[in-house]
Design a protein around this motif. Structure first.
Motif, PDB file in Angstrom:
ATOM      1  N   PRO A  23      40.927  66.500  17.862  1.00 20.04           N
ATOM      2  CA  PRO A  23      40.549  66.204  16.481  1.00 20.04           C
ATOM      3  C   PRO A  23      40.489  67.475  15.653  1.00 20.04           C
ATOM      4  CG  PRO A  23      38.644  66.104  17.948  1.00 20.04           C
ATOM      5  CD  PRO A  23      39.863  66.234  18.832  1.00 20.04           C
ATOM      6  N   ALA A  24      40.969  67.414  14.444  1.00 16.31           N
ATOM      7  CA  ALA A  24      40.925  68.563  13.542  1.00 16.31           C
ATOM      8  C   ALA A  24      39.748  68.421  12.608  1.00 16.31           C
ATOM      9  CB  ALA A  24      42.227  68.644  12.742  1.00 16.31           C
ATOM     10  N   PHE A  25      38.960  69.462  12.486  1.00 12.45           N
ATOM     11  CA  PHE A  25      37.803  69.439  11.616  1.00 12.45           C
ATOM     12  C   PHE A  25      37.948  70.506  10.542  1.00 12.45           C
ATOM     13  CE2 PHE A  25      36.305  67.770  15.633  1.00 12.45           C
ATOM     14  CZ  PHE A  25      35.705  66.598  15.225  1.00 12.45           C
ATOM     15  N   SER A  26      37.469  70.220   9.394  1.00 17.08           N
ATOM     16  CA  SER A  26      37.519  71.170   8.297  1.00 17.08           C
ATOM     17  C   SER A  26      36.115  71.391   7.781  1.00 17.08           C
ATOM     18  CB  SER A  26      38.416  70.638   7.171  1.00 17.08           C
ATOM     19  OG  SER A  26      38.405  71.520   6.086  1.00 17.08           O
ATOM     20  N   PRO A  41      40.250  80.617   2.445  1.00 18.21           N
ATOM     21  CA  PRO A  41      40.597  81.849   3.158  1.00 18.21           C
ATOM     22  C   PRO A  41      40.804  83.037   2.227  1.00 18.21           C
ATOM     23  CG  PRO A  41      42.503  80.440   2.946  1.00 18.21           C
ATOM     24  CD  PRO A  41      41.362  79.676   2.375  1.00 18.21           C
ATOM     25  N   CYS A  42      39.737  83.667   1.797  1.00 20.74           N
ATOM     26  CA  CYS A  42      39.846  84.877   0.985  1.00 20.74           C
ATOM     27  C   CYS A  42      39.383  86.050   1.836  1.00 20.74           C
ATOM     28  CB  CYS A  42      39.017  84.750  -0.289  1.00 20.74           C
ATOM     29  SG  CYS A  42      37.251  84.743   0.035  1.00 20.74           S
ATOM     30  N   VAL A  88      38.616  73.329  19.535  1.00 25.05           N
ATOM     31  CA  VAL A  88      38.738  72.313  18.493  1.00 25.05           C
ATOM     32  C   VAL A  88      39.534  72.919  17.353  1.00 25.05           C
ATOM     33  CG1 VAL A  88      37.504  70.905  16.811  1.00 25.05           C
ATOM     34  CG2 VAL A  88      36.576  71.186  19.114  1.00 25.05           C
ATOM     35  N   SER A  89      40.660  72.328  17.038  1.00 25.21           N
ATOM     36  CA  SER A  89      41.499  72.854  15.963  1.00 25.21           C
ATOM     37  C   SER A  89      40.864  72.579  14.604  1.00 25.21           C
ATOM     38  CB  SER A  89      42.895  72.227  16.028  1.00 25.21           C
ATOM     39  OG  SER A  89      42.815  70.834  15.858  1.00 25.21           O
ATOM     40  N   SER A  90      41.228  73.399  13.635  1.00 22.03           N
ATOM     41  CA  SER A  90      40.674  73.268  12.294  1.00 22.03           C
ATOM     42  C   SER A  90      41.678  73.773  11.278  1.00 22.03           C
ATOM     43  CB  SER A  90      39.372  74.076  12.177  1.00 22.03           C
ATOM     44  OG  SER A  90      38.964  74.187  10.835  1.00 22.03           O
ATOM     45  N   SER A  91      41.664  73.176  10.100  1.00 16.47           N
ATOM     46  CA  SER A  91      42.528  73.657   9.024  1.00 16.47           C
ATOM     47  C   SER A  91      42.001  74.968   8.461  1.00 16.47           C
ATOM     48  CB  SER A  91      42.606  72.613   7.909  1.00 16.47           C
ATOM     49  OG  SER A  91      41.310  72.328   7.391  1.00 16.47           O
ATOM     50  N   LEU A  96      36.603  79.475  10.517  1.00 16.16           N
ATOM     51  CA  LEU A  96      35.791  78.481  11.210  1.00 16.16           C
ATOM     52  C   LEU A  96      36.353  78.257  12.606  1.00 16.16           C
ATOM     53  CD1 LEU A  96      33.568  76.306  11.239  1.00 16.16           C
ATOM     54  CD2 LEU A  96      35.236  74.719  10.234  1.00 16.16           C
ATOM     55  N   HIS A  97      35.499  78.361  13.613  1.00 13.52           N
ATOM     56  CA  HIS A  97      35.937  78.250  15.007  1.00 13.52           C
ATOM     57  C   HIS A  97      35.056  77.247  15.742  1.00 13.52           C
ATOM     58  CE1 HIS A  97      38.146  81.869  13.991  1.00 13.52           C
ATOM     59  NE2 HIS A  97      37.012  82.381  13.550  1.00 13.52           N
TER      60      HIS A  97
END
Length: 200
Positions: A23-26, A41-42, A88-91, A96-97
């Protein structure tokens, strides 16, 4: 320095999901944290309330702590070989990890632990309850200590500890789950719209 926050969780992900189907979480935490309205992402990796996302002028100093390395290090220390740990993958992987942890001797329980520069959370997918800690300092030892506390609570839950309660909904029929876990004599409460974190 540390506060707790919780909000509505997403649909329950399976803890035995294959790597390509994880599952991808943002972030921010499940259900959008109003303190981080435009995280992106700055140069501060989107981890600061002052951040307005990529392409903006962000006054936040560059992050000096490798949060990803810290997360993996603490997880490896707390969870031994009897646990299965997957990424866990994330956009928002730049800032964020997260990892998903379950017991190899499956008891139907799993936990997702995530960390960014200024907050970290633990989510129990089968109950859809969570707890979030905020730490705005730049002291790695303090962040690591808070993350370890969070991992120890999840380890206790995965070992079968904790008490699951059912609470009446305020405005609708039915009940919602809440989880109480005691670690080192201190009680943590995890819910869908609330959480309680004991002082160390």
């Amino acid at each position: 320095m540390v506060t707790a926050h919780s909000d509505t969780a997403p649909p329950v992900p399976g803890h035995d999901t294959a790597p390509s189907q994880r599952p991808a979480f943002s972030g921010p935490p499940y259900g959008a944290d109003p303190r981080l309205p435009n995280a992106g992402p700055c140069r501060c990796r989107g981890g600061s309330p002052a951040c307005r996302g990529a392409g903006s002028t962000c006054e936040t100093p560059l992050m000096t702590i490798d949060i990803k390395a810290m997360l993996y290090r603490v997880v490896a220390e707390v969870f031994d070989e009897t646990f299965a740990v997957t990424t866990v993958s994330s956009s928002d992987d730049a800032w964020l990890h997260g990892v998903q942890v379950s017991r190899r001797a499956d008891n139907g329980r799993a936990a997702i632990i995530r960390a960014s520069y200024e907050w970290m959370d633990a989510f129990v997918p089968e109950l859809e309850v969570q707890v979030t800690l905020f730490d705005y300092d730049d002291v790695e030892a303090e962040k690591e200590a808070e993350l370890r506390r969070l991992c120890l609570v999840m380890r206790a839950y995965l070992h079968g500890e904790g008490c699951i309660e059912r609470r009446r909904r305020l405005f609708r029929r039915g009940t919602v789950p809440a989880l109480r876990v005691e670690v080192d004599g201190l009680e943590w409460r995890l819910g869908r719209h609330f959480s309680s974190v004991p002082c160390p």
